[in-house]
Design an enzyme around this catalytic site. Structure first.
Site, PDB file in Angstrom:
ATOM      1  N   ALA A  10      17.359   9.012  -3.340  1.00 57.43           N
ATOM      2  CA  ALA A  10      17.781   8.357  -4.586  1.00 57.43           C
ATOM      3  C   ALA A  10      16.962   7.092  -4.786  1.00 57.43           C
ATOM      4  O   ALA A  10      17.390   5.994  -4.416  1.00 57.43           O
ATOM      5  CB  ALA A  10      19.275   8.028  -4.550  1.00 57.43           C
ATOM      6  N   GLY A  11      15.763   7.283  -5.337  1.00 46.90           N
ATOM      7  CA  GLY A  11      14.908   6.143  -5.637  1.00 46.90           C
ATOM      8  C   GLY A  11      15.087   5.747  -7.089  1.00 46.90           C
ATOM      9  O   GLY A  11      15.992   4.992  -7.442  1.00 46.90           O
ATOM     10  N   ILE A  43     -16.687  -5.879  -9.462  1.00 48.32           N
ATOM     11  CA  ILE A  43     -17.669  -6.911  -9.784  1.00 48.32           C
ATOM     12  C   ILE A  43     -18.169  -7.589  -8.513  1.00 48.32           C
ATOM     13  O   ILE A  43     -19.358  -7.910  -8.380  1.00 48.32           O
ATOM     14  CB  ILE A  43     -17.061  -7.942 -10.758  1.00 48.32           C
ATOM     15  N   GLY A  80     -19.400  -5.081  -2.411  1.00 52.68           N
ATOM     16  CA  GLY A  80     -18.988  -4.944  -1.013  1.00 52.68           C
ATOM     17  C   GLY A  80     -18.155  -6.110  -0.520  1.00 52.68           C
ATOM     18  O   GLY A  80     -17.216  -5.924   0.268  1.00 52.68           O
ATOM     19  N   GLU A  96      11.421  -1.940  -8.577  1.00 55.20           N
ATOM     20  CA  GLU A  96      12.232  -2.428  -9.702  1.00 55.20           C
ATOM     21  C   GLU A  96      12.020  -1.576 -10.957  1.00 55.20           C
ATOM     22  O   GLU A  96      12.035  -2.069 -12.083  1.00 55.20           O
ATOM     23  CB  GLU A  96      11.920  -3.897 -10.025  1.00 55.20           C
TER      24      GLU A  96
END
Length: 390
Positions: A133-134, A338, A341, A364
């Site tokens: 029950a999420g 942007i 690495g 939530e």
């Protein structure tokens, strides 16, 4: 139509901004170092020290009523403050707060649970989510069976924020399975850890983590019911609703910070003899990020505004949560791209934010639940296109 901040809003925001820059941001390098060593970024005593410093500035209990020593700030001001908190990844929050539904407590419960929580002497958590029950919170199974003057709780809750550190839990349990949770069959209980529930930490892709809470024949006195019998689901939705504008407010702050990092980097990083900010691909990522950020800002502020106006905030808050959570994920992704690495390394906090904000689309109320609420409101005529201006 005036989109400017009032003098009070600007003064409060600027004071919070100054506190964050002076007292919290200097801790960022140490927080990153600790987290790379798999340690908490801040321990409880350090958080407490920062909160007490903030209290000297008058920032204590942003949403807490004045009778309990809080500021009882309007929702728009709270939204602006949460945005400022989002400018740093240091896990800091202002003190003097308690779960909003704890104010439904009896006077005896307030002395035992509410006041110590506001003062920082006790730590709470809220538990409604279960393994099965999420998003479908009405499908909870953890049971509470009456036995004399006690209730006996059996079952499990999962993904509970703060559950591994909490002293007590506000847990929603089924008290009448025939009625169902949504129709008066669920009740909220205040349950001390000493009563016998245990927690199991859950590792996640983010820093810190939630917990599973296990209740195996935990006996809870009848006097520990929060609110009334059968009010549990209503209280649960009230608790969840609080995050619908604070979470995307925080997301706006994160997006502002990382976008500025991208701008600074694009203006200094050179490739092939020119700064990367001269490349159209980089310019477009920055332009798209700024546009989405500004759109999210006004959706979220409008959702907070509806709260202050005494209007039903659910539709506006769902739109703010849905768009704000998606926006910050897209902006952080672009900023990481942007930086190339370096953005992927743990030397910079960008990858940390990348992991952190992925949760914003889940907890939530998932993206899918927000879309359900928004579309249902329109299809059933609960609201009109254009909202309060329609």
């Amino acid at each position: 139509m005036d989109f400017s901040l009032t003098d009070e809003e600007r003064a409060v925001r600027d004071t919070v901004r100054s506190f964050i820059r002076r007292e919290v941001m200097p801790l960022e390098a140490e927080v990153l170092r600790r987290e790379r060593a798999h340690q908490p970024g801040l321990d409880h005593s350090e958080l407490r020290e920062l909160q007490l410093k903030a209290r000297k500035f008058g920032f204590w209990g942003l949403a807490t009523p004045e009778q309990y020593g809080g500021m009882n700030l309007p929702a728009v001001l709270q939204s602006l403050i949460w945005t400022e908190l989002g400018h740093t990844f240091v896990p800091f929050r202002f003190g003097g707060e308690a779960d909003n539904i704890l104010f439904h407590a009896t006077e005896e419960q307030k002395r035992e649970f509410l006041i110590p929580t506001i003062e920082g002497e006790r730590r709470s958590c809220f538990a409604i989510t279960e393994p099965g029950a999420g998003s479908d919170a009405a499908n909870i199974r953890l049971s509470a069976r009456r036995d004399g003057d006690d209730w006996v709780l059996d079952g499990e809750k999962t993904f509970i924020t703060g559950g591994h550190d909490a002293d007590f839990v506000i847990v929603v349990a089924v008290t009448d399975r025939e009625k169902g949770a949504r129709n008066g069959g669920a009740t909220a209980f205040l349950v001390d850890r000493a009563m016998g529930w245990r927690s199991e930490f859950i590792q996640t892709m983010g820093e810190g983590g939630p917990a599973s809470l296990i209740f195996d024949g935990v006996r809870v006195p009848h006097r520990n019911i929060l609110g009334e019998i059968g009010q549990g689901f209503t209280l649960g939705m009230e608790w969840i609703g609080k995050g619908r504008y604070t979470i995307p407010s925080h997301a706006i702050g994160i997006a502002e910070r990382v976008l500025q990092m991208a701008i600074d980097y694009a203006n200094t990083r050179e490739t092939f003899g020119t700064k990367i900010g001269t490349n159209q691909a980089i310019q477009w990522m920055i332009a798209d990020s700024e546009t989405e950020l500004e759109a999210a800002r006004w959706l979220v502020l409008r959702s907070a505004w509806t709260v202050d106006q005494g209007l039903d905030p659910r539709h506006a808050s769902s739109m703010g949560k849905l768009y704000g959570a998606g926006m910050v994920n897209r902006v952080v992704d672009r900023v990481l791209q942007i930086h190339g690495g370096m953005g992927y390394t743990r030397e910079l906090p960008i990858e940390r934010w990348y992991r952190q904000v992925r949760l914003y689309r889940i907890f939530e109320g998932t993206d899918e639940m927000q879309r359900l609420i928004i579309s249902r409101d329109l299809l059933r005529g609960y609201t009109k296109i254009g909202g309060h201006l329609a």
